[in-house]
Scaffold this motif. Structure first.
Motif, PDB file in Angstrom:
ATOM      1  N   SER A 154       0.975  -1.194   0.007  1.00 31.69           N
ATOM      2  CA  SER A 154      -0.056   0.127  -0.064  1.00 31.69           C
ATOM      3  C   SER A 154       0.885   1.280  -0.137  1.00 31.69           C
ATOM      4  N   VAL A 155       2.034   1.185  -0.590  1.00 30.14           N
ATOM      5  CA  VAL A 155       2.901   2.544  -0.779  1.00 30.14           C
ATOM      6  C   VAL A 155       2.041   3.519  -1.392  1.00 30.14           C
ATOM      7  N   GLU A 156       1.023   3.303  -2.222  1.00 30.51           N
ATOM      8  CA  GLU A 156       0.535   4.428  -3.088  1.00 30.51           C
ATOM      9  C   GLU A 156      -0.361   5.233  -2.140  1.00 30.51           C
ATOM     10  N   VAL A 157      -0.954   4.714  -1.027  1.00 28.38           N
ATOM     11  CA  VAL A 157      -1.740   5.618  -0.238  1.00 28.38           C
ATOM     12  C   VAL A 157      -0.916   6.427   1.050  1.00 28.38           C
ATOM     13  N   ALA A 158       0.405   5.994   1.111  1.00 30.32           N
ATOM     14  CA  ALA A 158       1.255   6.801   2.180  1.00 30.32           C
ATOM     15  C   ALA A 158       1.031   8.133   2.069  1.00 30.32           C
ATOM     16  N   PRO A 159       1.183   9.249   0.988  1.00 30.25           N
ATOM     17  CA  PRO A 159       0.942  10.366   1.108  1.00 30.25           C
ATOM     18  C   PRO A 159      -0.349  10.562   1.855  1.00 30.25           C
ATOM     19  N   ARG A 160      -1.445  10.162   1.442  1.00 30.96           N
ATOM     20  CA  ARG A 160      -2.759  10.539   1.752  1.00 30.96           C
ATOM     21  C   ARG A 160      -2.888  10.022   3.291  1.00 30.96           C
ATOM     22  N   ALA A 161      -2.289   9.085   3.814  1.00 36.46           N
ATOM     23  CA  ALA A 161      -2.282   8.868   4.994  1.00 36.46           C
ATOM     24  C   ALA A 161      -1.315   9.443   6.021  1.00 36.46           C
ATOM     25  N   GLY A 162      -0.626  10.376   5.449  1.00 38.44           N
ATOM     26  CA  GLY A 162       0.180  11.404   6.011  1.00 38.44           C
ATOM     27  C   GLY A 162       1.550  10.986   6.512  1.00 38.44           C
ATOM     28  N   VAL A 163       2.069   9.580   5.959  1.00 38.45           N
ATOM     29  CA  VAL A 163       3.170   8.869   6.444  1.00 38.45           C
ATOM     30  C   VAL A 163       4.161   9.224   5.484  1.00 38.45           C
ATOM     31  N   ALA A 164       4.093   9.866   4.524  1.00 35.64           N
ATOM     32  CA  ALA A 164       5.069  10.275   3.499  1.00 35.64           C
ATOM     33  C   ALA A 164       4.506  11.479   2.546  1.00 35.64           C
ATOM     34  N   ASP A 165       5.683  12.190   1.858  1.00 33.04           N
ATOM     35  CA  ASP A 165       5.219  13.402   1.145  1.00 33.04           C
ATOM     36  C   ASP A 165       5.208  12.748  -0.223  1.00 33.04           C
ATOM     37  N   ALA A 166       5.911  11.968  -0.514  1.00 32.13           N
ATOM     38  CA  ALA A 166       5.989  11.314  -1.896  1.00 32.13           C
ATOM     39  C   ALA A 166       6.199   9.693  -1.865  1.00 32.13           C
ATOM     40  N   ILE A 167       6.215   9.103  -3.163  1.00 37.26           N
ATOM     41  CA  ILE A 167       6.246   7.649  -3.037  1.00 37.26           C
ATOM     42  C   ILE A 167       7.434   7.182  -4.155  1.00 37.26           C
ATOM     43  N   CYS A 168       7.857   6.070  -3.829  1.00 36.16           N
ATOM     44  CA  CYS A 168       8.887   5.723  -4.956  1.00 36.16           C
ATOM     45  C   CYS A 168       8.334   4.110  -5.297  1.00 36.16           C
ATOM     46  N   ASP A 169       7.395   3.786  -6.407  1.00 36.15           N
ATOM     47  CA  ASP A 169       6.914   2.595  -6.490  1.00 36.15           C
ATOM     48  C   ASP A 169       7.133   2.008  -8.006  1.00 36.15           C
ATOM     49  N   LEU A 170       6.963   0.844  -8.290  1.00 39.43           N
ATOM     50  CA  LEU A 170       6.804   0.351  -9.617  1.00 39.43           C
ATOM     51  C   LEU A 170       5.443   0.622 -10.311  1.00 39.43           C
ATOM     52  N   VAL A 171       5.739   0.980 -11.684  1.00 40.75           N
ATOM     53  CA  VAL A 171       4.688   1.511 -12.357  1.00 40.75           C
ATOM     54  C   VAL A 171       4.750   0.855 -13.721  1.00 40.75           C
ATOM     55  N   SER A 172       3.601   0.402 -14.253  1.00 43.58           N
ATOM     56  CA  SER A 172       3.522   0.001 -15.543  1.00 43.58           C
ATOM     57  C   SER A 172       2.670   0.897 -16.598  1.00 43.58           C
ATOM     58  N   THR A 173       1.609   0.894 -16.088  1.00 48.53           N
ATOM     59  CA  THR A 173       0.626   1.960 -17.146  1.00 48.53           C
ATOM     60  C   THR A 173       0.332   3.342 -16.407  1.00 48.53           C
ATOM     61  N   GLY A 174       0.597   3.151 -14.966  1.00 45.68           N
ATOM     62  CA  GLY A 174       0.238   4.524 -14.320  1.00 45.68           C
ATOM     63  C   GLY A 174      -1.050   4.615 -13.950  1.00 45.68           C
ATOM     64  N   ALA A 175      -1.809   3.706 -14.087  1.00 42.65           N
ATOM     65  CA  ALA A 175      -3.286   3.728 -13.671  1.00 42.65           C
ATOM     66  C   ALA A 175      -3.450   3.787 -12.150  1.00 42.65           C
ATOM     67  N   THR A 176      -2.615   3.040 -11.162  1.00 43.66           N
ATOM     68  CA  THR A 176      -2.877   2.935  -9.891  1.00 43.66           C
ATOM     69  C   THR A 176      -2.315   4.318  -9.340  1.00 43.66           C
ATOM     70  N   LEU A 177      -1.141   5.045  -9.820  1.00 46.09           N
ATOM     71  CA  LEU A 177      -0.802   6.149  -9.587  1.00 46.09           C
ATOM     72  C   LEU A 177      -1.841   7.242  -9.687  1.00 46.09           C
ATOM     73  N   GLU A 178      -2.542   7.332 -10.667  1.00 46.69           N
ATOM     74  CA  GLU A 178      -3.797   8.142 -11.058  1.00 46.69           C
ATOM     75  C   GLU A 178      -4.838   8.127 -10.337  1.00 46.69           C
ATOM     76  N   ALA A 179      -5.237   6.854  -9.830  1.00 45.17           N
ATOM     77  CA  ALA A 179      -6.245   6.688  -9.031  1.00 45.17           C
ATOM     78  C   ALA A 179      -6.053   6.917  -7.710  1.00 45.17           C
ATOM     79  N   ASN A 180      -5.028   7.010  -7.334  1.00 47.65           N
ATOM     80  CA  ASN A 180      -4.483   7.659  -5.822  1.00 47.65           C
ATOM     81  C   ASN A 180      -4.058   9.078  -6.056  1.00 47.65           C
ATOM     82  N   GLY A 181      -4.271   9.874  -6.810  1.00 47.82           N
ATOM     83  CA  GLY A 181      -4.119  11.236  -7.262  1.00 47.82           C
ATOM     84  C   GLY A 181      -2.639  11.466  -7.197  1.00 47.82           C
ATOM     85  N   LEU A 182      -1.811  10.696  -7.608  1.00 50.13           N
ATOM     86  CA  LEU A 182      -0.429  10.718  -7.785  1.00 50.13           C
ATOM     87  C   LEU A 182       0.117  11.108  -9.147  1.00 50.13           C
ATOM     88  N   VAL A 183       1.298  11.763  -9.263  1.00 50.54           N
ATOM     89  CA  VAL A 183       1.876  12.074 -10.627  1.00 50.54           C
ATOM     90  C   VAL A 183       3.353  11.627 -10.680  1.00 50.54           C
TER      91      VAL A 183
END
Ligand code: ATP
Ligand code: MG
Length: 300
Positions: A154-183
């Motif tokens: 659940s790395v992608e929810v860390a910013p929303r949860a206030g755990v981190a300011d950004a994330i570093c995660d695996l991406v292939s299409t980018g759909a998961t990032l977008e769904a979580n309001g990340l660029v």
């Protein structure tokens, strides 16, 4: 550890690399009897056992010589190498082949409302990731003083949860990032699946001989996927132009057509797919009956 005569191969039990790895093993002629819940699967036609584990365990199993071969993403392999280095453990292994699946990138992403002007914007910030060693190495290379916060899921929810300011995660299409309001901002590592082998000094001659038979088959399967068998009827007068349009067609087979002096049949194994545009050009040269066919296996 006792040395059985059978070649041991580690694959991810269930995840993004599982199906493609098993499909590749089957395509190179290894019959497998896989039962869903079992850790081990025995091949019924080769002296090969499959060890089905979490992908995190595969680099270590190969580097510690518990298995002989492993299918693993380069991201996970590199991360584990850095981790072992930090712990003072050796990581001897060989990459036998880079494979044609498991493609993804490890990227830094920030909430879309955050201001970001390059990696320097992360100075003194926290970045959540499952790959802290790769991320810390990137920070060091970029001379940024930021902190990698390790999360196994659940790395992608860390910013929303206030755990981190950004994330570093695996991406292939980018759909998961977008769904979580990340660029997605910076790609720090590009990865594909690889086949790795433990240090070969520890392998028996029989196992090495088996590996040396399997590798050309892997090459053959990958090459076949990229290649096409092309057949068409071409006007004799335009044969040279036709050849120049076909990728990899240095030595086509040219055959006469019964009852037709103007056309010949051209057969060629092409190293690439034939695009519609090229087919249209062939047609405008007077070619007909243009067939593009998949190839199942190739050798030599
Ligand atoms: P495990 O339970 O085996 O630890 P996992 O959750 O760590 O599974 P998966 O999500 O199945 O792993 O991904 C396995 C590998 O697939 C990744 O390490 C990466 O090399 C590759 N991969 C390809 N595309 C993606 C993607 N879009 N997201 C994540 N991994 C990807
Ligand atoms: Mg994993």
């Amino acid at each position: 550890m006792s040395e059985s005569g059978r070649l041991r191969i580690a694959v991810q039990k269930s995840g993004r690399l599982s199906d493609d790895s098993i499909a590749l093993l089957k395509a190179i002629g290894i019959k497998l009897n896989i039962r869903d819940r079992l850790l081990i699967a025995h091949s019924t036609n080769q002296p090969i056992d499959l060890l089905r584990v979490r992908d995190d365990d595969i680099p270590g199993l190969v580097m510690d010589g518990v298995v002989d071969l492993g299918f693993i993403g380069e991201n996970e392999l590199e991360e584990k190498m850095l981790e072992r280095k930090a712990a003072g453990k050796a990581s001897e292994f060989e990459v036998l082949r880079r494979l044609d699946y498991g493609g993804c990138r490890l990227s830094i992403a920030v909430p879309k409302e955050a201001s970001y002007n390059g990696i320097g914007s992360l100075e003194k910030k926290r970045v959540a990731t499952t790959y802290p060693y790769l991320l810390e190495r990137y920070f060091a290379e970029q001379k940024v003083n930021a902190k990698a916060v390790m999360l196994t899921g659940s790395v992608e929810v860390a910013p929303r949860a206030g755990v981190a300011d950004a994330i570093c995660d695996l991406v292939s299409t980018g759909a998961t990032l977008e769904a979580n309001g990340l660029v997605e901002k910076d790609v720090i590592f590009r990865s594909k699946a690889v086949l790795i082998q433990r240090a070969d000094g520890d392998l028996s001659d029989e196992k090495l001989a088996l590996i040396n038979r399997l590798i050309p088959r892997i090459d053959g399967v990958m090459q076949a996927k990229e290649s096409k068998y092309i057949m068409l009827h071409a006007p004799k007068a335009y044969l040279e132009q036709v050849k120049s349009l076909l990728p990899g067609a240095e030595n086509p087979t040219v055959l006469p057509l019964a009852g037709n002096d103007e056309l010949v049949a051209v057969h060629v194994v092409s190293s690439e797919n034939l695009f519609w545009e090229t087919m249209e050009k062939l047609k405008s040269l007077g070619c007909s009956s243009i067939l593009v066919m998949p190839i199942e296996k190739m050798m030599g």
